[in-house]
Design a protein around this motif. Structure first.
Motif, PDB file in Angstrom:
ATOM      1  N   ALA A 164       0.826  -1.207   0.000  1.00  0.00           N
ATOM      2  CA  ALA A 164       0.000   0.000   0.000  1.00  0.00           C
ATOM      3  C   ALA A 164       0.863   1.261   0.000  1.00  0.00           C
ATOM      4  O   ALA A 164       2.101   1.206   0.074  1.00  0.00           O
ATOM      5  N   ILE A 165       0.214   2.406  -0.036  1.00  0.00           N
ATOM      6  CA  ILE A 165       0.910   3.677  -0.210  1.00  0.00           C
ATOM      7  C   ILE A 165       1.878   3.967   0.933  1.00  0.00           C
ATOM      8  O   ILE A 165       2.928   4.583   0.730  1.00  0.00           O
ATOM      9  N   ASP A 166       1.580   3.501   2.147  1.00  0.00           N
ATOM     10  CA  ASP A 166       2.489   3.775   3.267  1.00  0.00           C
ATOM     11  C   ASP A 166       3.780   2.973   3.167  1.00  0.00           C
ATOM     12  O   ASP A 166       4.744   3.264   3.885  1.00  0.00           O
ATOM     13  N   GLY A 167       3.827   1.982   2.282  1.00  0.00           N
ATOM     14  CA  GLY A 167       5.054   1.235   2.054  1.00  0.00           C
ATOM     15  C   GLY A 167       5.836   1.717   0.849  1.00  0.00           C
ATOM     16  O   GLY A 167       6.918   1.194   0.552  1.00  0.00           O
ATOM     17  N   GLN A 168       5.303   2.717   0.153  1.00  0.00           N
ATOM     18  CA  GLN A 168       5.956   3.247  -1.043  1.00  0.00           C
ATOM     19  C   GLN A 168       6.869   4.416  -0.667  1.00  0.00           C
ATOM     20  O   GLN A 168       6.506   5.261   0.145  1.00  0.00           O
ATOM     21  N   THR A 169       8.045   4.446  -1.257  1.00  0.00           N
ATOM     22  CA  THR A 169       9.020   5.480  -0.922  1.00  0.00           C
ATOM     23  C   THR A 169       8.661   6.814  -1.573  1.00  0.00           C
ATOM     24  O   THR A 169       7.862   6.872  -2.518  1.00  0.00           O
ATOM     25  N   ASP A 170       9.288   7.883  -1.093  1.00  0.00           N
ATOM     26  CA  ASP A 170       9.099   9.197  -1.709  1.00  0.00           C
ATOM     27  C   ASP A 170       9.484   9.160  -3.185  1.00  0.00           C
ATOM     28  O   ASP A 170       8.789   9.728  -4.034  1.00  0.00           O
ATOM     29  N   ASP A 171      10.591   8.488  -3.489  1.00  0.00           N
ATOM     30  CA  ASP A 171      11.048   8.423  -4.878  1.00  0.00           C
ATOM     31  C   ASP A 171      10.037   7.694  -5.763  1.00  0.00           C
ATOM     32  O   ASP A 171       9.806   8.099  -6.912  1.00  0.00           O
TER      33      ASP A 171
END
Length: 272
Positions: free
Chosen positions: A88-95
């Motif tokens: 999910a989105i909380d596991g996705q990095t800023d990059d």
């Protein structure tokens, strides 16, 4: 899809500027297009612009230099896409998030705003089309692709906003500058290798649909008939049912890439 579009346009006598982030691949496509032009005895120019659409910052000088002179009649914003994710989105990095937004949204905004003065000039003498390739994911986000979905929704809003701004400023009263968002479903491409069907046309067939529907009324157009019917069906479905179907299709197409190693049955059960 971009290559198929460039081929179709040069076959109709258009000069083209093709964009990509790999100069070797760009040069190969350019040479292929030039060969096709020479064999048909057409006087057509093919230019290339190498820039990374996911970089997040670009400078207009090179694009302006490449487009200086000829009238710009058609701009097709084909760039886009995302890696399939299993988190999910909380596991996705800023990059990761910035890359998806840059590739699918910010780069298209940059290209459009850079070319807009030239497009207005051309529109004073004849029709101009700005076409942004959208996606059905904007209607109902598949699992873990909320940022990708948001980027396509933002792209649709900008295409609408450009038209609204021109009308508000009293420009484009004859409607020559036409900005459209294209509702696009599955298309058979190098990265989507499923068997071509009516619902998954080849890139060559799809770009013919795009050019045929380029002057269709409305700011949102589904070039492919089956894609258009799919949009209508999705909009009629209850939200949770649409989500379940989207999840099921993702699992069928991408398996463990989506589930993170879970079995297909377990993921299908979870999504329902």
């Amino acid at each position: 899809m971009g290559k198929a579009l460039a081929k179709e346009l040069v076959s109709r006598g258009f000069d083209v500027l093709i964009h990509g982030r790999n100069m070797t691949k760009l040069a190969a496509v350019r040479d292929e297009l030039r060969l096709a032009v020479s064999e048909s005895n057409r006087d057509v120019d093919v230019k290339v612009w190498c820039a990374d659409a996911s970089a997040g910052r670009w400078y207009p000088a090179e694009l302006l230099a490449l487009t200086e002179g000829p009238d710009i009649a058609v701009v097709v914003l084909v760039n886009g896409g995302t890696d399939i994710k299993s988190y999910a989105i909380d596991g996705q990095t800023d990059d990761e998030i910035h890359s998806v937004m840059s590739l699918n949204f910010f780069f298209s905004v940059f290209v459009t705003r850079t070319l807009l003065p030239a497009l207005r000039s051309t529109a004073a003498r004849g029709p101009v089309s700005v076409l942004a390739v959208g996606s059905h994911v904007a209607l109902i986000p598949p699992p873990y692709l909320s940022v990708y979905s948001a980027s396509k929704n933002a792209l649709q809003s900008v295409m609408h906003g450009i038209a609204a701004d021109e009308r508000f400023a009293g420009r484009n009263v004859d409607g020559n500058l036409d900005s459209k968002y294209l509702q696009v479903g599955s298309v058979h491409t190098a990265s989507n290798k499923g068997k071509p069907t009516l619902a998954r046309p080849t890139s060559e067939a799809f770009v013919k649909d795009v050019l045929r529907r380029m002057t269709a009324p409305g700011r949102i157009v589904a070039p492919n008939l089956v894609h258009g019917i799919s949009v209508w069906v999705i909009m009629l479905l209850p939200e949770r049912l649409a989500e379940r179907l989207a999840g099921r299709q993702m699992v069928e197409a991408w398996g463990e890439t989506v589930t993170g190693g879970k079995s297909r049955a377990a993921c299908a059960s979870t999504s329902s």
